[in-house]
Motif scaffolding. Structure first.
Motif, PDB file in Angstrom:
ATOM      1  N   SER A 110     -31.003 -33.782  58.780  1.00 32.95           N
ATOM      2  CA  SER A 110     -30.194 -32.574  58.592  1.00 32.95           C
ATOM      3  C   SER A 110     -30.485 -31.948  57.234  1.00 32.95           C
ATOM      4  CB  SER A 110     -28.707 -32.942  58.643  1.00 32.95           C
ATOM      5  OG  SER A 110     -27.908 -31.834  58.247  1.00 32.95           O
ATOM      6  N   TYR A 168     -26.140 -29.104  52.348  1.00 32.70           N
ATOM      7  CA  TYR A 168     -25.670 -28.102  51.387  1.00 32.70           C
ATOM      8  C   TYR A 168     -26.801 -27.189  50.903  1.00 32.70           C
ATOM      9  CZ  TYR A 168     -21.464 -31.001  51.336  1.00 32.70           C
ATOM     10  OH  TYR A 168     -20.345 -31.706  51.695  1.00 32.70           O
ATOM     11  N   PRO A 184     -24.022 -18.487  57.552  1.00 27.08           N
ATOM     12  CA  PRO A 184     -23.427 -18.644  58.887  1.00 27.08           C
ATOM     13  C   PRO A 184     -23.120 -17.304  59.548  1.00 27.08           C
ATOM     14  CG  PRO A 184     -21.984 -19.574  57.169  1.00 27.08           C
ATOM     15  CD  PRO A 184     -23.254 -19.176  56.503  1.00 27.08           C
ATOM     16  N   ARG A 219     -21.255 -20.465  48.461  1.00 24.50           N
ATOM     17  CA  ARG A 219     -20.386 -21.628  48.283  1.00 24.50           C
ATOM     18  C   ARG A 219     -18.935 -21.189  48.114  1.00 24.50           C
ATOM     19  NH1 ARG A 219     -20.407 -27.483  46.588  1.00 24.50           N
ATOM     20  NH2 ARG A 219     -22.108 -27.436  48.068  1.00 24.50           N
ATOM     21  N   ARG A 220     -18.724 -20.144  47.298  1.00 25.61           N
ATOM     22  CA  ARG A 220     -17.345 -19.655  47.098  1.00 25.61           C
ATOM     23  C   ARG A 220     -16.695 -19.237  48.414  1.00 25.61           C
ATOM     24  NH1 ARG A 220     -19.150 -16.084  41.858  1.00 25.61           N
ATOM     25  NH2 ARG A 220     -18.826 -17.718  40.298  1.00 25.61           N
ATOM     26  N   HIS A 221     -17.459 -18.620  49.281  1.00 27.36           N
ATOM     27  CA  HIS A 221     -16.926 -18.143  50.575  1.00 27.36           C
ATOM     28  C   HIS A 221     -16.666 -19.274  51.564  1.00 27.36           C
ATOM     29  CE1 HIS A 221     -16.863 -13.730  51.584  1.00 27.36           C
ATOM     30  NE2 HIS A 221     -17.295 -13.674  50.343  1.00 27.36           N
ATOM     31  N   GLY A 222     -17.157 -20.480  51.249  1.00 28.54           N
ATOM     32  CA  GLY A 222     -17.046 -21.568  52.216  1.00 28.54           C
ATOM     33  C   GLY A 222     -18.145 -21.509  53.262  1.00 28.54           C
ATOM     34  N   GLY A 223     -19.302 -20.943  52.889  1.00 32.20           N
ATOM     35  CA  GLY A 223     -20.406 -20.834  53.839  1.00 32.20           C
ATOM     36  C   GLY A 223     -21.538 -21.816  53.570  1.00 32.20           C
ATOM     37  N   LEU A 260     -22.312 -24.880  54.151  1.00 33.66           N
ATOM     38  CA  LEU A 260     -21.935 -26.043  54.953  1.00 33.66           C
ATOM     39  C   LEU A 260     -22.870 -27.222  54.701  1.00 33.66           C
ATOM     40  CD1 LEU A 260     -21.002 -24.529  58.414  1.00 33.66           C
ATOM     41  CD2 LEU A 260     -19.820 -24.412  56.240  1.00 33.66           C
ATOM     42  N   ILE A 261     -22.336 -28.409  54.884  1.00 30.49           N
ATOM     43  CA  ILE A 261     -23.156 -29.614  54.720  1.00 30.49           C
ATOM     44  C   ILE A 261     -24.343 -29.578  55.682  1.00 30.49           C
ATOM     45  CG2 ILE A 261     -21.612 -30.964  56.263  1.00 30.49           C
ATOM     46  CD1 ILE A 261     -22.309 -33.432  54.466  1.00 30.49           C
ATOM     47  N   SER A 262     -24.167 -29.039  56.872  1.00 31.59           N
ATOM     48  CA  SER A 262     -25.253 -28.928  57.863  1.00 31.59           C
ATOM     49  C   SER A 262     -25.204 -27.564  58.544  1.00 31.59           C
ATOM     50  CB  SER A 262     -25.119 -29.992  58.954  1.00 31.59           C
ATOM     51  OG  SER A 262     -25.268 -31.288  58.433  1.00 31.59           O
ATOM     52  N   LEU A 263     -26.274 -26.806  58.391  1.00 36.79           N
ATOM     53  CA  LEU A 263     -26.367 -25.535  59.116  1.00 36.79           C
ATOM     54  C   LEU A 263     -27.433 -25.593  60.215  1.00 36.79           C
ATOM     55  CD1 LEU A 263     -25.830 -23.018  56.171  1.00 36.79           C
ATOM     56  CD2 LEU A 263     -24.476 -23.082  58.266  1.00 36.79           C
ATOM     57  N   TYR A 264     -28.063 -26.769  60.373  1.00 34.97           N
ATOM     58  CA  TYR A 264     -29.172 -26.856  61.342  1.00 34.97           C
ATOM     59  C   TYR A 264     -28.780 -26.501  62.778  1.00 34.97           C
ATOM     60  CZ  TYR A 264     -27.700 -31.510  63.059  1.00 34.97           C
ATOM     61  OH  TYR A 264     -27.007 -32.536  63.633  1.00 34.97           O
ATOM     62  N   PRO A 265     -27.503 -26.710  63.185  1.00 35.73           N
ATOM     63  CA  PRO A 265     -27.188 -26.316  64.572  1.00 35.73           C
ATOM     64  C   PRO A 265     -27.410 -24.819  64.840  1.00 35.73           C
ATOM     65  CG  PRO A 265     -25.500 -27.795  63.721  1.00 35.73           C
ATOM     66  CD  PRO A 265     -26.368 -27.405  62.545  1.00 35.73           C
ATOM     67  N   ARG A 305     -27.587 -38.642  58.977  1.00 35.53           N
ATOM     68  CA  ARG A 305     -27.240 -37.279  59.390  1.00 35.53           C
ATOM     69  C   ARG A 305     -28.513 -36.607  59.911  1.00 35.53           C
ATOM     70  NH1 ARG A 305     -22.466 -35.072  58.163  1.00 35.53           N
ATOM     71  NH2 ARG A 305     -23.459 -33.042  58.284  1.00 35.53           N
ATOM     72  N   SER A 328     -15.726 -24.537  57.474  1.00 35.74           N
ATOM     73  CA  SER A 328     -15.673 -25.432  56.314  1.00 35.74           C
ATOM     74  C   SER A 328     -14.261 -25.587  55.773  1.00 35.74           C
ATOM     75  CB  SER A 328     -16.585 -24.920  55.192  1.00 35.74           C
ATOM     76  OG  SER A 328     -16.016 -23.786  54.572  1.00 35.74           O
ATOM     77  N   THR A 352     -13.671 -25.729  52.568  1.00 38.37           N
ATOM     78  CA  THR A 352     -13.607 -24.793  51.435  1.00 38.37           C
ATOM     79  C   THR A 352     -12.910 -23.511  51.877  1.00 38.37           C
ATOM     80  OG1 THR A 352     -15.607 -25.684  50.411  1.00 38.37           O
ATOM     81  CG2 THR A 352     -15.031 -23.423  49.851  1.00 38.37           C
ATOM     82  N   TYR A 406     -20.453 -26.980  66.323  1.00 40.60           N
ATOM     83  CA  TYR A 406     -19.673 -27.908  65.505  1.00 40.60           C
ATOM     84  C   TYR A 406     -18.484 -28.494  66.265  1.00 40.60           C
ATOM     85  CZ  TYR A 406     -22.280 -25.814  61.646  1.00 40.60           C
ATOM     86  OH  TYR A 406     -23.281 -25.378  60.823  1.00 40.60           O
TER      87      TYR A 406
END
Lengths: 366, 366
Positions: A42, A45, A71, A234-238, A240-245, B24, B72, B74, B246
């Motif tokens: 994966s 971040y 995202p 990052r501030r927006h919460g976008g 993600l730890i995994s965006l591969y999906p 992961r 997320s 966040t 997700y």
């Protein structure tokens, strides 16, 4: 409401669909992953091969120094405008009154970023150089959407784009491209993505419109812009730890469909011609300039619905799942050409449009 | 840096991992989707069976009126605090100085929502009732993180939680639960999720910590709160056209692991005991209260690294992939127990910890 559901149900049961790339179901994900190795690691971040390789590929496509996967386009575009506003030290941007930011984002740009917006033209017009010239002072950035979706996917000429770009550069106004459907307009312009993007400081590209991925967006620009956009992601919460999906399907369907935009464009012109030949129906624009257009009926929604319902039930071709009211006496729906159209037998298509024409005549011209 | 990469590489090559739920990689997604029907329809902008069913299931679990799936935590938590601030008409919240919002989100709460934060206690302490009582005025909401991750996953007593909850209710201060690892603390408290959440006005739950999904979060609260949070989700760019990539794994791994938290907790205590029996090593907390703890070395990072590197290479058990410096003379790493531990042969474990103890003695006690 009952009628609407009936039309949607009839549409869902048709064997063929006039528009689109097929149903948005789990198979879309499964197909994209079927040839991916199980032990592929994966992204994490924003780091790792999957995300970094795809971002590089998109940066090259768009002719920008760097690119970042988001995202959503909502997030990507608010962030682009925020960066340009912070650079200028103002909180004002300009765009079309039917921009996605204005009508589909619950005022996020204002509520989260405290950025005000100025409308460049009227709701039914495409933005022109004159709109930019007469714009009020203090605008940090202009957003241009190509094509302008909510008015059927219309476009300014490439010369107009060049003029607006030059005008903005001369005045230190940043130019951002809402290129949700950028690839879809290249056949009309007869330009590369690189050519179009070179007129803009920052570019957003959607990965689930013509390309037909699951979700996700690319934001591209110079290195410093992308570095800042990652902080805002990052501030927006976008972040993600995994965006591969989303990334793996985006890459898969990009490779499958990015070279089919010319076909979709030609098919859009063909289908629009078929609609325009029917009584009481016209398309906006009259001749499409991308894979999309609006189909407008000079009759009320509740009168057109039973006609389309019957047509879909009898022919097995899904024309539309909904109708939107324009006013008491007219309604429309949107068409985006994709892989579905070429699967429909020509003869069945001919018969369907003949029947549509006859039904419209029968009901409204007795 | 070179050393760090060596340790990471050695860790990745081990046959067993002391902590976690496995790698992961893409297999995590494929496994979750393997028994899902191809023609199951995608969720669409927060609507549809996949997302609505899962949200309902989580609302029931947490004992709240409603719940919403977020890409997320966040995003979910900033939004929760924003709603409570808007309700009170202030822009001030209180939390631990090592809260995720403070150290991992690039100041999103302040930059996007203009909310200031007050720290309730010192960096190495758990929040207590007294911290809340002596808090400055004007705070709209308090965020409590259970367990407090950055200090090894420590917890206040359940009585303290009840007292803080009552204190806040009496003073119209909203209480929000950062329950990223909520399920992981239930065995220690001997309470249900419902019991704990009843003390809070709003609750965030992560779906990729102990549960081991791919990404995503749940925010739960009363109907009005959730209605507002959906508007903010759209503003943040989190209302994606499809979140099923997700949601389906979250649901799959929730069903697989939500009842294994007791096991992870017992294993955490067992493994902590093993570390505490080694020379120069201690855990924080000394006895874990969830599936997590920190392993602290009373030696400098560059001295401990070669010991762990050799240990991993010789035993084939991945202890950690990194060490973080605490000061010049000490370092630590974090452990989250998961499915990996029970796969390790007991004998090999015994031998590994014996060797760790001997190596530490050999190097630091000659």
């Amino acid at each position: 409401m009952g009628e609407e559901n009936q039309l949607e149900r009839a549409y869902n049961q048709t064997a063929y669909k006039l528009a689109g790339n097929g149903e948005r179901n789990i198979q879309v994900l499964k197909e994209a992953f079927q040839n991916i190795e199980d032990d592929l690691e994966s992204d994490k971040y924003g780091k790792g091969r999957i995300i970094e390789d795809f971002q590089k590929k998109m940066a090259v496509l768009l002719g920008k120094e760097d690119a970042v996967f988001f995202p959503s386009g909502t997030m990507a575009q608010q962030i682009a405008l925020r960066i340009w506003c912070d650079e200028k030290g103002t909180g004002k941007v300009a765009y079309h009154p039917l921009s996605h930011l204005e009508i589909h984002e619950e005022g996020g740009l204002k509520e989260l970023h405290h950025i005000d917006s100025v409308f460049l033209t009227k709701r039914d017009q495409v933005i022109d150089l004159n709109d930019v010239i007469k714009m009020e002072d203090g605008v940090a950035a202009i957003l241009l959407e190509l094509p302008q979706r909510e008015i059927g996917g219309q476009l300014p000429s490439f010369e107009t784009l060049e003029q607006i770009s030059q005008y903005c550069r001369d005045r230190q106004i940043r130019l951002h491209l809402d290129g949700a459907r950028l690839l879809e307009v290249l056949p009309y312009y007869q330009k590369t993505a690189h050519d179009v993007c070179s007129l803009f400081d920052s570019v957003y590209l959607s990965l689930y419109k013509g390309i037909g991925g699951i979700a996700g967006a690319i934001l591209a620009g110079d290195n410093d812009f992308i570095k800042q956009s990652k902080v805002w992601k990052r501030r927006h919460g976008g972040d993600l730890i995994s965006l591969y999906p989303y990334i793996i399907p985006a890459d898969y369907y990009f490779d499958m469909r990015s070279n089919k935009m010319e076909q979709y464009y030609e098919e859009a012109k063909e289908v629009a011609e078929r609609f325009n030949a029917c009584y009481g129906i016209s398309t906006l624009p009259a001749v499409p300039v991308s894979n999309m257009f609006h189909v407008q009926f000079r009759q009320a929604k509740e009168q057109v619905e039973p006609i389309l319902l019957e047509l879909e039930q009898q022919t097995g071709i899904g024309i539309t799942s909904y109708l939107k009211e324009m006013d008491e006496h007219s309604c429309y729906f949107e068409v985006h050409m994709g892989d579905g159209y070429s699967k429909i037998p020509k003869e069945l298509l001919d018969r369907t449009f003949e029947q549509l024409d006859e039904s419209m005549k029968h009901w409204f011209n007795q």
